[in-house]
Design a protein around this motif. Sequence first.
Motif, PDB file in Angstrom:
ATOM      1  N   GLY A  71       0.844  -1.189   0.000  1.00 67.05           N
ATOM      2  CA  GLY A  71       0.000   0.000   0.000  1.00 67.05           C
ATOM      3  C   GLY A  71       0.876   1.233   0.000  1.00 67.05           C
ATOM      4  N   ILE A  72       0.725   2.058  -1.001  1.00 69.00           N
ATOM      5  CA  ILE A  72       1.530   3.277  -1.136  1.00 69.00           C
ATOM      6  C   ILE A  72       0.719   4.451  -0.591  1.00 69.00           C
ATOM      7  N   ILE A  73       1.307   5.188   0.314  1.00 67.01           N
ATOM      8  CA  ILE A  73       0.713   6.426   0.815  1.00 67.01           C
ATOM      9  C   ILE A  73       1.588   7.552   0.281  1.00 67.01           C
ATOM     10  N   THR A  74       0.991   8.482  -0.418  1.00 62.96           N
ATOM     11  CA  THR A  74       1.787   9.512  -1.083  1.00 62.96           C
ATOM     12  C   THR A  74       1.469  10.913  -0.579  1.00 62.96           C
ATOM     13  N   ALA A  75       2.477  11.749  -0.572  1.00 63.93           N
ATOM     14  CA  ALA A  75       2.322  13.160  -0.229  1.00 63.93           C
ATOM     15  C   ALA A  75       2.532  14.019  -1.474  1.00 63.93           C
ATOM     16  N   VAL A 106      -1.610   2.535  -4.914  1.00 67.36           N
ATOM     17  CA  VAL A 106      -1.746   3.731  -4.091  1.00 67.36           C
ATOM     18  C   VAL A 106      -2.975   3.536  -3.223  1.00 67.36           C
ATOM     19  N   ALA A 107      -2.757   3.550  -1.921  1.00 68.40           N
ATOM     20  CA  ALA A 107      -3.840   3.324  -0.965  1.00 68.40           C
ATOM     21  C   ALA A 107      -4.394   4.632  -0.420  1.00 68.40           C
ATOM     22  N   GLY A 108      -3.681   5.715  -0.612  1.00 66.73           N
ATOM     23  CA  GLY A 108      -4.167   6.991  -0.119  1.00 66.73           C
ATOM     24  C   GLY A 108      -3.134   8.086  -0.267  1.00 66.73           C
ATOM     25  N   GLY A 109      -3.606   9.284  -0.072  1.00 63.36           N
ATOM     26  CA  GLY A 109      -2.737  10.447  -0.086  1.00 63.36           C
ATOM     27  C   GLY A 109      -2.835  11.149   1.252  1.00 63.36           C
TER      28      GLY A 109
END
Length: 146
Positions: A71-75, A106-109
């Motif tokens: 799960g990728i959390i991105t800023a 991508v699991a969320g930002g």
Amino acid sequence: MSLHSTLAAVTERITERSRDSRTRYLERIRAAGEAGPKRSTLSCGNLAHGFAACGVTDKSRLAGDVVPNLGIITAYNDMLSAHQPYERFPELIRDAAREVGGVAQVAGGVPAMCDGVTQGQTGMELSLFSRDVIAMSAAVGLSHQM
């Protein structure tokens, strides 16, 4: 070059103070890793949402409930120059996961705020509160057993 004595002392205090909570955290992470993926516990509708944006290869890998799904959390955002390079990271992470037989989505930002941009501006104190929001956003993004 050796570490300055003050930095060494502070580091040691932090290490000692966090020893118990870090040990508990690492144990939870180890147990979760040993338990493996939990996608098989999701309903068909939930899986459909999780699979919808995947390509054919990623869908077939995820369906087996065997391969890891990172799960990728991105800023990432375009407004802050320090965050703009993150635009490419999800695809780089997806490619690296595929190379070793895994999947990444991508699991969320998370909200992105820059202390440097807000310095001297009304509301700049929000950067401290944003850290809690970032932690909560990451937890929410990673909470759905995909």
